[in-house]
Write a protein that holds these residues in place. Structure first.
Motif, PDB file in Angstrom:
ATOM      1  N   ILE A 186      38.424  34.044  39.793  1.00 46.36           N
ATOM      2  CA  ILE A 186      37.179  34.736  40.152  1.00 46.36           C
ATOM      3  C   ILE A 186      37.431  35.520  41.434  1.00 46.36           C
ATOM      4  O   ILE A 186      37.668  34.942  42.506  1.00 46.36           O
ATOM      5  CB  ILE A 186      36.018  33.754  40.348  1.00 46.36           C
ATOM      6  CG1 ILE A 186      35.796  32.938  39.066  1.00 46.36           C
ATOM      7  CG2 ILE A 186      34.743  34.497  40.743  1.00 46.36           C
ATOM      8  CD1 ILE A 186      34.755  31.853  39.207  1.00 46.36           C
ATOM      9  N   VAL A 207      37.592  37.339  36.713  1.00 41.82           N
ATOM     10  CA  VAL A 207      36.221  37.833  36.867  1.00 41.82           C
ATOM     11  C   VAL A 207      36.179  38.736  38.079  1.00 41.82           C
ATOM     12  O   VAL A 207      36.760  38.431  39.124  1.00 41.82           O
ATOM     13  CB  VAL A 207      35.227  36.661  37.056  1.00 41.82           C
ATOM     14  CG1 VAL A 207      33.895  37.167  37.633  1.00 41.82           C
ATOM     15  CG2 VAL A 207      34.983  35.947  35.750  1.00 41.82           C
ATOM     16  N   GLU A 244      26.203  37.942  45.341  1.00 41.73           N
ATOM     17  CA  GLU A 244      25.671  37.535  44.044  1.00 41.73           C
ATOM     18  C   GLU A 244      25.754  36.024  43.853  1.00 41.73           C
ATOM     19  O   GLU A 244      26.495  35.327  44.544  1.00 41.73           O
ATOM     20  CB  GLU A 244      26.440  38.223  42.911  1.00 41.73           C
ATOM     21  CG  GLU A 244      26.300  39.727  42.890  1.00 41.73           C
ATOM     22  CD  GLU A 244      27.096  40.367  41.771  1.00 41.73           C
ATOM     23  OE1 GLU A 244      26.731  41.480  41.370  1.00 41.73           O
ATOM     24  OE2 GLU A 244      28.081  39.751  41.297  1.00 41.73           O
ATOM     25  N   THR A 250      22.079  39.378  41.212  1.00 44.77           N
ATOM     26  CA  THR A 250      22.486  40.287  42.276  1.00 44.77           C
ATOM     27  C   THR A 250      21.290  40.719  43.115  1.00 44.77           C
ATOM     28  O   THR A 250      20.157  40.775  42.624  1.00 44.77           O
ATOM     29  CB  THR A 250      23.169  41.540  41.675  1.00 44.77           C
ATOM     30  OG1 THR A 250      23.654  42.374  42.728  1.00 44.77           O
ATOM     31  CG2 THR A 250      22.195  42.351  40.812  1.00 44.77           C
ATOM     32  N   LEU A 261      26.659  33.695  40.624  1.00 45.85           N
ATOM     33  CA  LEU A 261      27.085  33.590  39.234  1.00 45.85           C
ATOM     34  C   LEU A 261      26.485  32.309  38.671  1.00 45.85           C
ATOM     35  O   LEU A 261      26.789  31.206  39.141  1.00 45.85           O
ATOM     36  CB  LEU A 261      28.617  33.545  39.145  1.00 45.85           C
ATOM     37  CG  LEU A 261      29.233  33.657  37.754  1.00 45.85           C
ATOM     38  CD1 LEU A 261      28.841  34.958  37.083  1.00 45.85           C
ATOM     39  CD2 LEU A 261      30.754  33.532  37.841  1.00 45.85           C
ATOM     40  N   CYS A 310      24.507  36.863  35.852  1.00 43.06           N
ATOM     41  CA  CYS A 310      24.892  36.934  37.258  1.00 43.06           C
ATOM     42  C   CYS A 310      23.710  37.544  38.019  1.00 43.06           C
ATOM     43  O   CYS A 310      23.146  38.560  37.603  1.00 43.06           O
ATOM     44  CB  CYS A 310      26.138  37.797  37.433  1.00 43.06           C
ATOM     45  SG  CYS A 310      26.785  37.786  39.122  1.00 43.06           S
ATOM     46  N   MET A 324      33.312  40.322  40.576  1.00 34.49           N
ATOM     47  CA  MET A 324      31.902  40.243  40.935  1.00 34.49           C
ATOM     48  C   MET A 324      31.719  40.727  42.368  1.00 34.49           C
ATOM     49  O   MET A 324      32.704  41.070  43.044  1.00 34.49           O
ATOM     50  CB  MET A 324      31.365  38.822  40.773  1.00 34.49           C
ATOM     51  CG  MET A 324      32.082  37.783  41.619  1.00 34.49           C
ATOM     52  SD  MET A 324      31.386  36.114  41.440  1.00 34.49           S
ATOM     53  CE  MET A 324      29.797  36.298  42.280  1.00 34.49           C
ATOM     54  N   PHE A 374      29.344  41.755  37.237  1.00 36.65           N
ATOM     55  CA  PHE A 374      29.988  40.623  36.572  1.00 36.65           C
ATOM     56  C   PHE A 374      30.721  41.104  35.337  1.00 36.65           C
ATOM     57  O   PHE A 374      30.115  41.520  34.355  1.00 36.65           O
ATOM     58  CB  PHE A 374      28.963  39.547  36.181  1.00 36.65           C
ATOM     59  CG  PHE A 374      29.541  38.435  35.357  1.00 36.65           C
ATOM     60  CD1 PHE A 374      30.703  37.791  35.745  1.00 36.65           C
ATOM     61  CD2 PHE A 374      28.933  38.025  34.174  1.00 36.65           C
ATOM     62  CE1 PHE A 374      31.250  36.776  34.987  1.00 36.65           C
ATOM     63  CE2 PHE A 374      29.469  37.004  33.397  1.00 36.65           C
ATOM     64  CZ  PHE A 374      30.629  36.374  33.814  1.00 36.65           C
TER      65      PHE A 374
END
Length: 470
Positions: free
Chosen positions: A59, A165, A171, A305, A173, A303, A167, A253
């Protein structure tokens, strides 16, 4: 060309323009509703595949001056309902204490193991690592690349696992998002990317990476975006997913097969809309090399945000988005009406061209025709008002259907007066926010060359997290 002919052509064009839009969105809405209902029934009957096999995932969290949110983001990532993953925070030359906060919070230790360059990025200055709760957390400190793409590329270079991932650092997740997204890779081994659903985190309260309070945001600007995101993601991406025709995997995401991204040399640091550019380059690479593939959308991989909560910040965001859209669609114009790309080239790309990229000019032209027609007395005013009213009702119904539907499909809590507030915000959107954003997008076109690569910071706030406060 005489004026009568001009109005006849204009009438047919705008009528066809609206009919196609309404038909496209309506079909998308029906497909989305059916798919969400079936997914809901499947979960209720516990027919979901729940296995003990997992693809290991890295991630990647690029961060530039994210001191306000970075710790909450990492803490939430540690609560994911997933077996094997690592967290890689890429400090992209921050001028605040983002990196130091991460080092201090997790007692990180410097790691001098060399990082193999697989995709281009600015030099990495130092790396830190720690194991917490059986999960590895890495911190990469690098020279500022001036964009998210370069930071994600550095994270790819530092990643250990075959899937990653991408992102943002502000955020949350959702705890089951990774498990739900990775399932699409198990279903079809030709899948190279999966995009998730973005929710607006403003005023949402989280506990262990799950939303426990999901009210419509207090600020009208953020509330408008909550409704807009639901309408946009559900209305088009689910239907496009059925035909492998999604143009974009949201930068908020996205889950990717790492080798597929390495094969196209990673993210393009010169692209302003790096997420859409990456998705289109993946499409092109596989089509041009005759490699079977899928780019999917997982509507239950959520996800959360933060949305801009001031008009000024909203304008900055949308102007940048539209400039990025211009740059990306021009760079990949060979897809337009190209039958080799299936419905991506024959439907999705033309739709984005006409209803996203060129929409500000078409709307402005429509206003000019209306004003000219009123001045010349050539418009049937009662009929015009009826058509405008019907179009408004369609948009209102579309937005409210998805908003109210989340109470039944996504088990969101109901709050007193919230439906009435959503109705008010939807009306305000039609008569205020959309005209405002029309001028913002027009401004972005006229400032394209001057401000394409400029970056205006947007104000952030701390995400409320009960698991941190407990």
């Amino acid at each position: 060309m005489n004026i009568d002919l001009l109005f006849q052509i204009s009438e047919k064009f705008f009528l066809g323009y609206l009919i196609f839009y309404i038909t496209y969105i309506l079909i998308g809405n029906i497909m989305a509703t059916v798919k969400l209902y079936k997914r809901r029934q499947s979960k209720l009957l516990m027919n979901q595949l729940d296995h003990e096999y997992y693809y290991p995932v890295s991630i990647i969290v690029p961060a530039f001056n994210e001191s306000e949110t970075i710790i909450t983001t990492i803490d939430n990532l540690l609560h994911l309902d997933y077996k094997i993953y690592e967290i890689i925070v890429v400090d992209d030359g921050s001028t605040d204490d983002t990196a130091q906060k991460v080092i201090d919070r997790f007692n990180m230790v410097k790691n001098d193991v060399p990082i193999r360059l697989q995709v281009p990025s600015q030099p990495i200055e130092s790396a830190y690592e720690i194991s917490k709760g059986g999960k590895t957390i890495k911190l990469i400190r690098k020279v500022n690349g001036g964009n998210k793409a370069d930071a994600v590329n550095a994270g790819i270079n530092a990643s250990e696992y075959p899937y990653f991932v991408s992102m943002d650092a502000d955020e949350v997740l959702q705890a089951d998002a990774l498990k739900n997204a990775i399932q699409l890779f198990f279903e079809n081994d030709r899948t190279v990317a999966v995009g998730g659903l973005l929710g607006i985190a403003n005023d949402v309260v989280f506990k262990d990476a799950y939303p426990v309070e999901t009210p419509l945001p207090k600020k009208l600007v953020a509330a408008m975006q909550t409704l807009e995101y639901g309408r946009a993601f559900m209305g088009s991406r689910i239907s496009s997913d059925a035909f492998n025709a999604n143009l974009n995997v949201s930068g908020g995401f996205g889950l990717f097969k790492k080798q597929a991204v390495i094969d196209i040399n990673g993210y393009d640091p010169n692209s302003v809309a790096e997420d859409m550019d990456l998705a289109l380059r993946l499409h092109r690479h596989h089509v041009e090399n005759d490699i079977p593939y899928k780019i999917r959308f997982a509507e239950d991989a959520v996800c959360w945000t933060q949305a801009p909560f001031s008009m000024d910040d909203l304008a900055k965001q949308r102007a940048r988005w539209h400039r990025g859209l211009m740059q990306t669609m021009w760079a990949h114009k060979s897809i337009l009406l190209n039958p080799n790309y299936g419905l991506l080239g024959l439907l999705s790309y033309p739709y984005f061209l006409m209803y996203e990229l060129l929409a500000p000019f078409i709307e402005l032209l429509g206003l000019f025709i209306i004003i000219l027609g009123l001045y010349l007395g050539m418009i049937n005013i009662p009929m015009m008002l009826v058509l405008m009213g019907l179009y408004f009702i369609f948009n209102l119904f579309q937005t409210m259907a998805f908003f109210v539907g989340r109470y039944f499909i996504q088990d969101y809590k109901r709050y007193p007066g919230e439906v009435a507030k959503a109705f008010f915000v939807t009306t305000l959107d039609a008569f205020f926010f959309r005209p405002y954003l029309l001028w913002v997008r027009l401004y972005s076109v006229f400032t394209y060359h001057a401000k394409l690569h400029s970056w205006a910071p947007i104000e952030r706030s701390t995400i409320e997290d009960q698991s941190v406060n407990d």
